[in-house]
Design an enzyme around this catalytic site. Structure first.
Site, PDB file in Angstrom:
ATOM      1  N   ARG A 157      -8.162  -2.608  -1.905  1.00  0.00           N
ATOM      2  CA  ARG A 157      -8.073  -1.246  -0.812  1.00  0.00           C
ATOM      3  C   ARG A 157      -8.266   0.160  -1.749  1.00  0.00           C
ATOM      4  O   ARG A 157      -7.995   0.205  -2.777  1.00  0.00           O
ATOM      5  CB  ARG A 157      -6.667  -1.361  -0.432  1.00  0.00           C
ATOM      6  CG  ARG A 157      -6.425  -2.397   0.779  1.00  0.00           C
ATOM      7  CD  ARG A 157      -5.115  -2.914   1.159  1.00  0.00           C
ATOM      8  NE  ARG A 157      -4.597  -1.759   1.944  1.00  0.00           N
ATOM      9  CZ  ARG A 157      -3.280  -1.736   2.485  1.00  0.00           C
ATOM     10  NH1 ARG A 157      -2.578  -3.046   2.231  1.00  0.00           N
ATOM     11  NH2 ARG A 157      -2.878  -0.761   3.044  1.00  0.00           N
ATOM     12  N   GLN A 213       0.332   7.966   4.707  1.00  0.00           N
ATOM     13  CA  GLN A 213       0.528   7.859   3.301  1.00  0.00           C
ATOM     14  C   GLN A 213      -0.206   8.916   2.456  1.00  0.00           C
ATOM     15  O   GLN A 213       0.507   9.347   1.265  1.00  0.00           O
ATOM     16  CB  GLN A 213      -0.204   6.330   2.909  1.00  0.00           C
ATOM     17  CG  GLN A 213       0.663   5.073   3.383  1.00  0.00           C
ATOM     18  CD  GLN A 213      -0.108   3.810   3.147  1.00  0.00           C
ATOM     19  OE1 GLN A 213      -1.175   3.816   2.650  1.00  0.00           O
ATOM     20  NE2 GLN A 213       0.597   3.083   3.349  1.00  0.00           N
ATOM     21  N   ARG A 255       2.278 -10.345  14.518  1.00  0.00           N
ATOM     22  CA  ARG A 255       2.555  -9.853  15.929  1.00  0.00           C
ATOM     23  C   ARG A 255       2.002 -10.532  17.159  1.00  0.00           C
ATOM     24  O   ARG A 255       2.559 -10.705  18.179  1.00  0.00           O
ATOM     25  CB  ARG A 255       1.912  -8.461  15.943  1.00  0.00           C
ATOM     26  CG  ARG A 255       2.843  -7.603  15.035  1.00  0.00           C
ATOM     27  CD  ARG A 255       2.660  -6.025  15.121  1.00  0.00           C
ATOM     28  NE  ARG A 255       2.809  -5.257  14.051  1.00  0.00           N
ATOM     29  CZ  ARG A 255       3.951  -4.939  13.494  1.00  0.00           C
ATOM     30  NH1 ARG A 255       5.184  -5.288  14.243  1.00  0.00           N
ATOM     31  NH2 ARG A 255       4.117  -4.240  12.505  1.00  0.00           N
ATOM     32  N   ASP A 272       0.528  -0.742  17.045  1.00  0.00           N
ATOM     33  CA  ASP A 272       1.195  -2.103  16.638  1.00  0.00           C
ATOM     34  C   ASP A 272       1.714  -2.746  17.654  1.00  0.00           C
ATOM     35  O   ASP A 272       1.738  -4.072  17.589  1.00  0.00           O
ATOM     36  CB  ASP A 272       2.166  -1.927  15.443  1.00  0.00           C
ATOM     37  CG  ASP A 272       1.437  -1.327  14.104  1.00  0.00           C
ATOM     38  OD1 ASP A 272       0.314  -1.581  13.941  1.00  0.00           O
ATOM     39  OD2 ASP A 272       2.264  -0.864  13.314  1.00  0.00           O
ATOM     40  N   GLY A 303       0.840  -1.128   0.054  1.00  0.00           N
ATOM     41  CA  GLY A 303       0.036  -0.074   0.060  1.00  0.00           C
ATOM     42  C   GLY A 303       0.872   1.137  -0.073  1.00  0.00           C
ATOM     43  O   GLY A 303       0.418   2.218  -0.632  1.00  0.00           O
TER      44      GLY A 303
END
Ligand code: NAP
Length: 737
Positions: A425, A472, A690, A618, A397
């Site tokens: 997306r 982004q 994760r 995260d 992305g």
């Protein structure tokens, strides 16, 4: 026993026909595999070697009673054999061949039949060897290789399905293509390399000192010329049969060779390096694709499991892999800079490699990556060239959104596309503001990729207030702003990662920050620099938490990025009482980095401040583990985004931690966790890397083994995790079920 088909007749019992027959027999695919060859001895040998069930004594009878006939004769014999069998084919006979070229086989069939039989489905196995004859038949010849079928407009679906099934019995992967495309693709990938090998060996053999040349020939020569040992008659036939596509490929190759020749003559190093690095990267890329295909079945079906044994402590000095966001941007800005940028610590993951390939496609010479080192020969802000085709960015992305801003300002047209998941997306969040700047950009269905970007637009600067916080989108507009007339400003509703702004300054480009507004003015230049990509703080987190919860631990994590938008985990751990200090703080390419020294200290439960949540979003799976090992209650709120990450991270962590005996409750936007003893057990990471890594460190404080299912994705995001974990003292191992 019921069979797939009753009788298969193979005409031409050589390497290919014999291997197919033998494989079908071994698989017990049909009741009877009959072989025919013009050479009686080959048939007898086939029978003796168990390649076929029986020999065709009477070809007419065998053809009329066969369900499927396979022509495995040299291509130039096809027409004669079709004439021979035509009278005995029935309307239901399925007919296929294995010829290396397809256009001429179809032409031969048209001459023989006029209108082609509906049962005719041409095919070509992309497997073989330099051997020939039935004695070389190998039932595994096609296993794991590809077979191309080229069904014709008249071919019945049922016939195509049967031929496809036949090849599946041999273990081959079946692909469909039209005839012209087949011949074009094979001219490039098979016929051209054979011609080059024949020609190279012949050229050297004609030299006077040829004995010396061959005597000193090394492995490279042997590898490259192995295929010059192939059957000359067959290749003579292939060259004649596929003349036009082969000539086209030869012309392209000759032009490429001439370019390289002149680069060598003129000592043009950039041109040579460009050719070699592009070729090397393409070779690696294809090897990866090919090995993925070979192992895809086992990879998909296997469940990678981590088993973490209880106890241990965490000591040592390590450096975790480089930050992904910064790796992307180092390639982008290095390419647009004047001069050579040297990058180390580059994260060689698929996403950042997609960015690297995109710039190679646009003519930038990039050496490496080699153990995290990359040398980028910058072309300046206006030096990019039109790529040869659409730019494919895989799953990245970051690549597609940032590149769209840059490409909107170029003189050439481009198309950006990605894999299936990226293609879902939303892209309008970048396309809309770019259009306001004057970009001509078209997104696919529902505002998704592919993006078609028209070159030659004169962009004008805008002041844009982002409706939602997105690093982004901000970065995309700033890259477009480098080319837009005037001052481009972006205002963000909440702070987002600022790696682009920082790195632009690292490359000597002025960026103005005014509260939540950031601006760039066009007309500047970027100057090449050196970037040692900081280690990713999100990857460092697992080790920080591991040391923080384990008595006796003393760990140093080197060169970790401590960008203020990413340091939530450090702030939260400190509030919980962790004993951590930053050492050797410095700036690299505009980014702050430090070595982090952490030692065990008892943790206490806290109410996690909501302003820290976006800065640690995260890191919560690992922080949940820290909370389980802290004294008292930890409350996380304002983290609803965790529910829409790679998994519903709140639910998956709650389920797993409960299975380990933790006192935890999920809430709509977080969790309430009371510290206590964890026991061993089985948990599920649901493919979320994760979560897999977080449960691995939990074992340091559990009383029994933790078995973690669905850990395969750790290999893509953090391939060295298990090795590093073992190095610092965790007892975690990988296996599969
Ligand atoms: P091969 O080992 O020489 O086998 C061909 C067999 O067909 C020989 O036994 C040959 O007999 C026989 N034959 C020739 N004309 C015949 C006719 N009119 N009637 C009956 N039998 C006849 O060759 P191969 O490597 O298996 O190649 C067969 C086909 O596979 C070719 O079309 C080739 O393009 C294709 N192919 C080959 C490869 C490869 O790597 N070899 C790969 C993919 C596809 P004689 O020995 O008496 O001539």
């Amino acid at each position: 026993m019921s069979h797939w088909l009753n009788k298969v007749l193979v005409i031409g019992l050589g390497l290919i026909g014999g291997s197919l027959a033998k494989s079908l027999r071994e698989q017990r695919a049909c009741a009877n595999v009959v072989g025919f060859d013009r050479d009686q001895r080959e048939m007898q040998e086939g029978l003796r070697l168990g390649v076929i069930d029986s020999m065709a004594e009477n070809l007419a009878e065998e053809v009329s009673s066969a369900d499927l006939v396979v022509l495995a004769v040299p291509v130039k014999a096809t027409e004669a054999v079709l004439e021979q069998i035509k009278p005995f084919l029935t309307p239901s006979t399925i007919l296929t061949d294995v010829g290396s070229t397809k256009g001429n086989v179809v032409e031969a069939a048209e001459r023989v039949f006029g209108r082609l039989p509906v049962g005719f489905v041409p095919g070509h196995p992309i497997a073989g060897s330099e051997k020939s004859g039935v004695a070389a038949a190998d039932s595994q010849l096609f296993n794991g290789y590809k077979v191309i079928l080229t069904p014709l407009p008249d071919s019945a679906d049922e016939a195509t399905a049967r031929v496809e099934e036949m090849w599946r019995f041999t273990g081959a992967e079946v692909l469909m293509m039209d005839v012209a495309r087949h011949d074009e693709v094979l001219a490039a990938t098979s016929h051209l390399p054979h011609i080059l090998a024949f020609s190279l060996v012949d050229t050297l053999a004609r030299e006077e000192e040829n004995l010396d040349i061959f005597r000193y020939a090394a492995g490279g020569f042997r590898d490259f010329t192995r295929i010059a040992g192939s059957d000359p008659t067959m290749w003579h036939d292939v060259c004649l049969a596929n003349k036009d596509p082969l000539l086209r490929q030869l012309d392209r190759f000759t032009a490429g060779l001439a370019r390289l020749r002149s680069a060598i003559e003129q000592g043009n190093g950039d041109m040579m390096l460009g050719t070699f690095t592009r070729a090397q990267a393409a070779r690696e890329h294809f090897s990866r694709i090919l090995s993925d295909t070979a192992s895809s079945q086992t990879m998909n079906s296997s469940n990678v499991i981590f088993r973490a044994q209880p106890g241990g402590s965490v000591t040592g000095t390590i450096r975790v892999p480089g930050d992904k966001s910064i790796s992307h941007r180092s390639i982008m800005l290095g390419s647009l800079a004047d001069g050579i940028t040297e990058v180390s610590g580059f994260l060689e993951g698929e996403d950042a490699l997609a960015t690297l390939q995109a710039f190679r496609d646009m003519g930038v010479v990039i050496e490496g990556p080699n153990q995290g080192k990359v040398r980028i020969h910058g072309v300046g802000l206006n030096g990019l060239q039109a790529p040869p085709g659409p730019i494919y960015v895989g799953n990245s992305g970051t690549t597609i959104r940032l590149l769209s801003g840059l490409l909107a300002a170029q003189q050439f047209d481009t198309e950006l596309s990605g894999d299936e998941s990226l293609s879902k997306r939303p892209m309008e969040r970048v396309a809309k503001p770019l259009r306001l700047m004057g970009a001509q950009i078209e997104s696919g269905e529902g505002g998704r990729p592919p993006l078609k970007i028209k070159g030659g637009s004169d962009l004008k600067a805008i002041s844009y207030e982002m409706p939602m916080a997105s690093a982004q989108v901000k970065s995309c507009l700033m890259l477009a702003g480098l080319y837009a007339d005037g001052v481009t400003s972006v205002t963000e509703p909440a702070p987002t990662r600022d790696h682009t702004e920082r790195m632009l300054q690292g490359f000597g480009y002025a960026v103005e920050q005014n509260g939540s507004e950031v601006s760039v003015t066009s007309g500047g230049t970027l100057t090449a620099t050196q970037i040692d990509v900081p280690a990713d703080i999100s990857s460092a987190t697992f080790f920080l938490v591991a040391a923080a919860i384990t008595p006796g631990s003393d760990l140093t994590l080197e060169h970790v990025g401590i960008n203020p938008t990413r340091v939530g985990v450090l702030n939260i751990l400190k509030l919980m009482g962790a004993n951590l200090e930053l050492m050797n703080e410095r700036e690299v390419g505009g980014e702050p980095v430090a070595d982090i020294h952490i030692r065990y200290a008892p943790l206490k439960g806290i109410q996690v401040p909501e302003d820290q949540v976006p800065l640690a979003i995260d890191e919560f799976p690992a922080l949940f583990i820290a909370a389980c090992c802290a004294e008292g209650e930890t409350v996380v709120s304002g983290a609803e985004e965790l529910r829409v990450k790679e998994s519903d991270r709140i639910q998956v962590m709650v389920d797993g931690l409960k299975a380990l005996g933790a006192d935890i409750e999920g809430t709509p936007d977080g969790a309430i966790i009371r510290g206590g003893q964890l026991h061993g057990g089985e948990v599920f990471a649901h493919g979320d890397h994760r979560i897999a890594m977080s449960f691995s460190i939990a074992a340091l404080r559990s009383s029994g083994e933790i078995k973690i299912n669905d850990c395969a994705n750790v290999a893509t995001s953090f391939p060295t995790f298990v090795d590093l974990a073992q190095e610092v003292g965790l007892n975690v191992n990988e296996g599969d079920s």
